[in-house]
Design an enzyme around this catalytic site. Structure first.
Site, PDB file in Angstrom:
ATOM      1  N   LYS A  82      20.726  19.426  41.062  1.00  0.00           N
ATOM      2  CA  LYS A  82      20.629  19.524  39.601  1.00  0.00           C
ATOM      3  C   LYS A  82      21.859  18.904  38.944  1.00  0.00           C
ATOM      4  CE  LYS A  82      17.924  23.818  39.786  1.00  0.00           C
ATOM      5  NZ  LYS A  82      17.944  25.287  39.524  1.00  0.00           N
ATOM      6  N   ALA A  89      22.902  26.136  38.722  1.00  0.00           N
ATOM      7  CA  ALA A  89      22.683  27.315  39.560  1.00  0.00           C
ATOM      8  C   ALA A  89      21.264  27.305  40.106  1.00  0.00           C
ATOM      9  CB  ALA A  89      22.924  28.585  38.744  1.00  0.00           C
ATOM     10  N   ASP A  90      21.055  28.116  41.124  1.00  0.00           N
ATOM     11  CA  ASP A  90      19.701  28.302  41.642  1.00  0.00           C
ATOM     12  C   ASP A  90      19.612  29.678  42.293  1.00  0.00           C
ATOM     13  OD1 ASP A  90      17.129  26.595  41.976  1.00  0.00           O
ATOM     14  OD2 ASP A  90      17.323  27.689  43.862  1.00  0.00           O
ATOM     15  N   THR A  91      18.398  30.203  42.354  1.00  0.00           N
ATOM     16  CA  THR A  91      18.176  31.545  42.888  1.00  0.00           C
ATOM     17  C   THR A  91      16.893  31.579  43.703  1.00  0.00           C
ATOM     18  OG1 THR A  91      19.191  32.470  40.880  1.00  0.00           O
ATOM     19  CG2 THR A  91      17.982  33.996  42.290  1.00  0.00           C
ATOM     20  N   SER A 101      23.204  30.755  43.764  1.00  0.00           N
ATOM     21  CA  SER A 101      24.340  29.839  43.873  1.00  0.00           C
ATOM     22  C   SER A 101      24.828  29.467  42.485  1.00  0.00           C
ATOM     23  CB  SER A 101      23.942  28.561  44.622  1.00  0.00           C
ATOM     24  OG  SER A 101      22.992  27.824  43.866  1.00  0.00           O
TER      25      SER A 101
END
Length: 237
Positions: free
Chosen positions: A89, A115-117, A152
């Site tokens: 991203k 961010a990522d989840t 993250s």
């Protein structure tokens, strides 16, 4: 906390044509949070939860959304996956901005947050549900059980080109969730937009959360403590 010696020049008028120039040195204690307020922040996410969390932290920011094919990025471990997605991203947004390497040293810093989840349930990584049926299957599995949320945060300093990264992990334990509540939650449609169909803050979900081991903000998509740590490190580098 940094300490900087800053010269202060004071002009004092004396008798006749005499002027006495006195140069004093004072120690100014610079607050990192004050420095942070002077930085430009870009949130690389369309998530309303992440926007709300960053606002709660007291920051002003602009929003850019990365257009990437998340399904083309695969990793076996949840931590590796969320870091790879957040990095992708960031790379996409940097490319859109047309930034080429290092900028002038005296420029005000610009920090990009991505961010990522994902949710890990019984050893399986769960991303956003692809359908209401899958969302119902996800949520029904959490009833009376436990879901692990792995997130993250990647901070890219667009002024220097440096990048800081980290992961956050939380466990969410649930009471039994009645089928009628699950049906109402799925009909609401919001579960299709969140990792694992898990929305901790939803008014239908919240009453059935037993315990959170970790941080609720991390479960919601952006750990405040991790984000602040990485922001501080990004300005120090």
């Amino acid at each position: 906390m940094a300490m900087t010696m800053m010269p202060l020049v004071v002009a004092m008028e004396g008798c006749g044509d005499c002027e006495l120039m006195v140069q004093l040195k004072i120690v100014m204690i610079l607050n990192p949070r004050f420095e942070m307020k002077n930085a430009k922040i870009i949130l690389g996410s369309s998530s309303m939860a992440r926007r709300n969390i960053l606002e709660e932290m007291g920051y002003h920011f602009t929003v850019m959304v990365a257009d990437i094919d998340e399904k083309s990025i695969r990793r076996e471990k949840a931590e590796d996956l969320v870091l790879a997605l957040a990095e992708a991203k960031a790379d996409a947004i940097v490319s859109r901005l047309g930034i080429e390497g290092h900028k002038e040293e005296n420029a005000h810093p610009t920090l990009l947050i991505t961010a990522d989840t994902v949710v890990v349930y019984e050893g399986m990584i769960r991303e956003k549900p692809s359908s209401k049926e899958e969302a119902r299957h996800f949520v029904k599995g959490y009833s009376g059980g436990c879901a692990v949320v792995v997130g993250s945060v990647v901070i890219t300093n667009l002024t220097t080109g440096t990048r800081k990264r980290g992961c956050d992990r939380s466990e969410v334990y649930f009471h039994d969730i009645p089928d009628e509540v699950i049906d109402r939650l799925i009909d609401d449609g919001v579960t299709l937009n969140v990792a694992g169909g898990l929305m901790l803050e939803h008014p239908l979900t919240a009453p059935f959360v037993d315990t959170v081991i970790g941080t609720p903000d991390g479960v919601m998509g952006l750990s405040k403590s991790l984000t602040q740590k990485l922001l501080d490190e990004s300005l120090e580098s």
